[in-house]
Structure formats: structure tokens, C-alpha cells
Design a protein around this motif. Structure first.
Motif, PDB file in Angstrom:
ATOM      1  N   THR A 166      -0.963   4.266   0.294  1.00 37.39           N
ATOM      2  CA  THR A 166      -1.851   5.205   0.985  1.00 37.39           C
ATOM      3  C   THR A 166      -2.575   4.471   2.101  1.00 37.39           C
ATOM      4  O   THR A 166      -2.485   3.263   2.242  1.00 37.39           O
ATOM      5  N   GLU A 167      -3.330   5.215   2.867  1.00 38.09           N
ATOM      6  CA  GLU A 167      -4.147   4.624   3.921  1.00 38.09           C
ATOM      7  C   GLU A 167      -5.256   3.781   3.300  1.00 38.09           C
ATOM      8  O   GLU A 167      -5.700   4.066   2.193  1.00 38.09           O
ATOM      9  N   ARG A 180       0.832  -1.206   0.000  1.00 38.51           N
ATOM     10  CA  ARG A 180       0.000   0.000   0.000  1.00 38.51           C
ATOM     11  C   ARG A 180       0.863   1.250   0.000  1.00 38.51           C
ATOM     12  O   ARG A 180       1.874   1.316   0.675  1.00 38.51           O
TER      13      ARG A 180
END
Length: 61
Positions: A27-28, A25
Motif C-alpha cells: 500500500t501507499e 510495500r
């Protein structure tokens, strides 16, 4: 010599990337909410600042 040094630095960076970002990932995780982004962006530009969380709630679908 300079090109070889730059190449080594790049490879070192890529090796660290795989261990620091193990799940891939960048990003969040998504919170599952869907927004009318075009309208939110236009509102943000009109105000000249990022929208607050309360203001973003107005653009939830």
C-alpha cells in the motif's frame, strides 16, 4: 499435465512479485495521521458512499 501447468504459472507470478515490489510495500506509505475509523466507517455506511477528504478530516484524532 494441467496441475503442472498451473504450478509453473504460479511460480512465474511469484518470481515477478519480488522484482516489481522491491521494498515489500503493498500500500501507499502512511501519512502519519490517525483516524477514528469506526466512526468514519459508520458515517460512510450511513451516506452510502465513500467519504471525501474533507469529511475524513472530521475523524482525525
Amino acid at each position: 499435465m494441467i496441475v503442472a501447468e498451473r504450478k509453473m504459472q504460479t511460480l512465474d507470478y511469484l518470481d515477478k512479485f519480488g522484482t516489481e515490489m522491491q521494498d515489500g510495500r503493498l500500500t501507499e506509505p502512511s501519512d502519519g495521521k490517525i483516524y477514528k475509523l469506526r466512526e468514519a466507517i459508520l458515517a460512510s455506511k450511513k451516506l452510502g458512499r465513500p467519504l471525501t477528504k474533507e469529511e475524513m478530516e472530521k475523524f482525525e484524532v
